[in-house]
Design a protein around this motif. Sequence first.
Motif, mmCIF file in Angstrom:
data_model
loop_
_atom_site.group_PDB
_atom_site.id
_atom_site.type_symbol
_atom_site.label_atom_id
_atom_site.label_comp_id
_atom_site.label_asym_id
_atom_site.label_seq_id
_atom_site.Cartn_x
_atom_site.Cartn_y
_atom_site.Cartn_z
ATOM 1 N N PRO A 450 0.828 -1.210 0.000
ATOM 2 C CA PRO A 450 0.000 0.000 0.000
ATOM 3 C C PRO A 450 0.867 1.268 0.000
ATOM 4 C CG PRO A 450 0.024 -1.001 2.173
ATOM 5 C CD PRO A 450 0.794 -1.911 1.285
ATOM 6 N N ASN A 451 0.221 2.402 -0.125
ATOM 7 C CA ASN A 451 0.845 3.737 -0.035
ATOM 8 C C ASN A 451 1.966 3.938 -1.055
ATOM 9 O OD1 ASN A 451 -0.777 3.602 2.248
ATOM 10 N ND2 ASN A 451 0.963 3.235 3.615
ATOM 11 N N GLY A 452 1.885 3.256 -2.193
ATOM 12 C CA GLY A 452 2.879 3.483 -3.232
ATOM 13 C C GLY A 452 4.276 3.037 -2.859
ATOM 14 N N LEU A 453 4.378 2.013 -1.996
ATOM 15 C CA LEU A 453 5.696 1.555 -1.562
ATOM 16 C C LEU A 453 6.317 0.556 -2.535
ATOM 17 C CD1 LEU A 453 4.936 1.160 2.245
ATOM 18 C CD2 LEU A 453 6.480 2.833 1.217
ATOM 19 N N GLY A 454 5.543 0.079 -3.527
ATOM 20 C CA GLY A 454 6.079 -0.877 -4.488
ATOM 21 C C GLY A 454 5.416 -2.238 -4.342
ATOM 22 N N SER A 455 6.178 -3.309 -4.616
ATOM 23 C CA SER A 455 5.605 -4.660 -4.519
ATOM 24 C C SER A 455 6.695 -5.643 -4.113
ATOM 25 C CB SER A 455 5.019 -5.076 -5.863
ATOM 26 O OG SER A 455 6.059 -5.295 -6.786
ATOM 27 N N ILE A 456 6.260 -6.798 -3.651
ATOM 28 C CA ILE A 456 7.209 -7.850 -3.283
ATOM 29 C C ILE A 456 6.746 -9.158 -3.899
ATOM 30 C CG2 ILE A 456 6.040 -8.208 -1.053
ATOM 31 C CD1 ILE A 456 8.860 -9.026 0.029
ATOM 32 N N THR A 457 7.704 -9.925 -4.471
ATOM 33 C CA THR A 457 7.408 -11.203 -5.101
ATOM 34 C C THR A 457 8.221 -12.289 -4.423
ATOM 35 O OG1 THR A 457 7.198 -10.023 -7.189
ATOM 36 C CG2 THR A 457 7.314 -12.430 -7.312
ATOM 37 N N PHE A 458 7.569 -13.412 -4.114
ATOM 38 C CA PHE A 458 8.261 -14.563 -3.537
ATOM 39 C C PHE A 458 8.623 -15.487 -4.702
ATOM 40 C CE2 PHE A 458 7.642 -18.439 -0.486
ATOM 41 C CZ PHE A 458 9.009 -18.625 -0.452
ATOM 42 N N ASP A 459 9.907 -15.485 -5.107
ATOM 43 C CA ASP A 459 10.304 -16.195 -6.321
ATOM 44 C C ASP A 459 10.547 -17.680 -6.090
ATOM 45 O OD1 ASP A 459 10.364 -13.789 -7.777
ATOM 46 O OD2 ASP A 459 12.322 -13.329 -6.910
ATOM 47 N N GLY A 460 10.985 -18.046 -4.921
ATOM 48 C CA GLY A 460 11.292 -19.454 -4.694
ATOM 49 C C GLY A 460 12.172 -19.611 -3.472
#
Lengths: 541, 350
Positions: A450-460
Amino acid sequence: MSEETPTPERKNDGLPNTRTPAGGKPEEGRYSNERDRETGVAPLAPREFLRWTWRQLTSMRTALILLFLLALGSVPGSVIPQDAVDSLASSRWRDQHPSLTPLYEKLSLFSVYTSPWFSAIYVLLMISLVGCILPRARVYFKALRARPPKTPKNLSRLPEYRTFEVDAEPAEVLAKAKTFLGGYRKDLTEASIAAEKGYLREAGNLLFHLSVLVVLVGFATGSLFGYKGGVVVVTGGKFANISSQYDDFNPGRLFQVKNLKPFSFSITDFDVTFITTGRSAGQASDFSAGVDYQTSPTAAAKHTRIKVNHPLNIDGSKIYLIGHGYAPRVTVRNTSGAVVYDGPTVFLPEDATFLSQGVIKVPDASPSQLGFSGVFFPTYASTKTSGPFSAFPDDKNPILSLFVYSGDLGMNSGQPQSVYALDMAGLKQVKSDGKDLRIDLQVGETYPLPNGLGSITFDGVSRFVKLQVSHNPDDWMALLGMIMALTGLLGSLFIKPRRIWVSVRRDGARTLVEVAGLDRSSGGDLSGEVDDLAALLEENA
Amino acid sequence: MSHADFDMLSNQALAFCGVFYFIAVVAHLAEWAVGRNVPLDVLNGVKADAQAAGRRTAAAAVGGEAGDVLVETDEDSDAAASAAKMARYARIGLISTVVAAGIHFVAVASRGLAADPIRVPWGNMYEFTMTATLFVTIGYLAMYRRYGLSWLSPVVTSFVLITLMADALLLYDPVVKLRDALQSPWLIIHVVAAITATGAFTIGGMASILYLVKERWLAKHADDEGTLNAGYLARLPSLLQLDRMAYRVHAFAFPIWTFAALIAGPIWAQAAWGRYWGWDPKEVWAFITWVVYAAYLHARATAGWKGRNAAIIALLGLATLWFNFIGINFFFGSGSQHSYAEVAPFLLSR
């Protein structure tokens, strides 16, 4: 300090060797120990007082008490977590018991085996040991050349005694006795023969006590000149053997940098099999790591596998695989989609299910720095009563569960930071709908922050290995000491020192033969031997 | 036979050897119950008497004339008959123990063959207990004749029976592969030495217990010749002999324990964990046991400590030994690298 019977003459401070022929009261004489009988008050004159103290300290009674103190003093270290054994457990214990901790710290109960009081016990024991073996060694070297004691007048008072009559002449009987007493040191007189054997028992005894010192010195030099270091490497990662690459590096006091051999290696892969049934379920039955290593920067690379019980030996430095765990791979992007963090992050296992904790620090995130703190479940499961937990150590159903913080990570303050914890001073927890935001990610999932902080991806999920590198230059000495100890121990317990006397007297037409024996170990039984000798003489003479 | 068949065979053999140990216990208890009122001097000639009684009975049976035997009703012949009965029960007990030991061996060996790949049968507490008790029995049988151990029979057989029962009921664990740290030749060297020493210390401890019991009993009944002349305690060896036997067994076990705990153990630990000695709880208690038994050997040579005090120290050593085996595994759980009885946490959280 010995398990052998200290006969009076062997416990006399090296005074002239007053060998008492074994008459009198043998039972009492066998066990008597001059120093242990000394009682009363200490004399006041300084010289006498020192002598009294020394004799007290080196008495068997004191050695016994010190042995018990050593046993008793070892107990707390098995109950209270020790800094040197498991620093994580001991710091956790400290957190849980704030009121006991100061007292325990005063008593060095978190480092029992290096504490002043424990050291005092074993140093006193060592002094007692030296004070005991030195005079005994002196006495022993005299006794080595000594002749068997003269035949006592009254043989019937000895613990083993047989008498019978034969027709043969006295000299003939004695000659026969001489041949039967093989392996004995013998003194022949006109009317008797005195024989003794088992001199090596005391040698074994002295060797054993000496070797205790050798073992201790061996271990001490090993830890003075050697080093031990631990490092965590994620699969695919590299390591070069310089002290700054270690996570923890413990050189001995006299360690020299030249002992750090110039090898390097990379971890190619990691393999683990877990036991799935029975009481041992969840324990690893096999784990091994592939290693590409070079003994020096110019040497050719070789491949091998290291596992428990099979360390890698490079020029005397040994590399052990002592632990493993998970390093989840995540990618963090800012709002414009640019990657600001990418890669595996080591999460430390908390328990046998490999429920692991860790933090991800993203200093390059924008608009503000980001920190993630959370838990990794290799096999996620959840019930209403227990909440989420990891059901198995293998990564069957990996879930990464994170809290999010934004603000200043405090990484520019110049203070060294733990990579396993966030410095909360400049951070604010990110909330969603008024509650702390918790992100639960499966492999491949992305969560927009939220709040324009970006994103996080769990790749493996990657694995990491915990390696220990150690170099103990003189460990042959400790090993030699142990072999000496065992040899000495066997000698001191199983060589049987004994004395045998045969005395003959012409009585009319027949010869009266007396055979007597004295066992000088504390567990021997000479009756069989004396019986045999008597029977042989009776039949053959 | 498949691995699964061996697994089943091991479980069944353990049950059957339990039955024979039970028969042995009952026979030995009967032996000493019958012998309660047999005076010592009658038993001294027990072999001759027993043989004579046996011959007479046989002769009577063959001739069909039981009269000769039955006519003798005086006290001596009562005692002699009891002594003969004692000898018979002792023989039943001994034979049952030998049979039990044979089946026990089958149970242990097939347990090793049940695992895939085949391995030594001491990978966890269940298997260790099973093997250690077999060593106790074998040690007892090996020394039986040489040291005349008939007096130790009830103690040894009941100990083995009770321990095996507890093992099967509380510690049972299905056959699985060895966990990582155990896959090493040192598993054979280190553990065989530890099991041998444990078995021997246990037998030595039994002698020390009997020493203390007999010493107390002698002191209590010092004036009562009738009591002193019959019964189990009267037939125990003299205090001197008990003490000597205890010492010999301990002296045998001590170097083996030294090797197991302080030499083979550290060498293996260095290979498996990268350190010789790490003050792991199991190591601490192995060290404590070693120190206490070292104190025992010293005590036997020290004025004022021999005999009774030495026996007490030996029992203290035995207590630390068994605490190390049971206590560390259960109470210290995950705190010890040696914990092979740990209940997997995911089982607890169910």
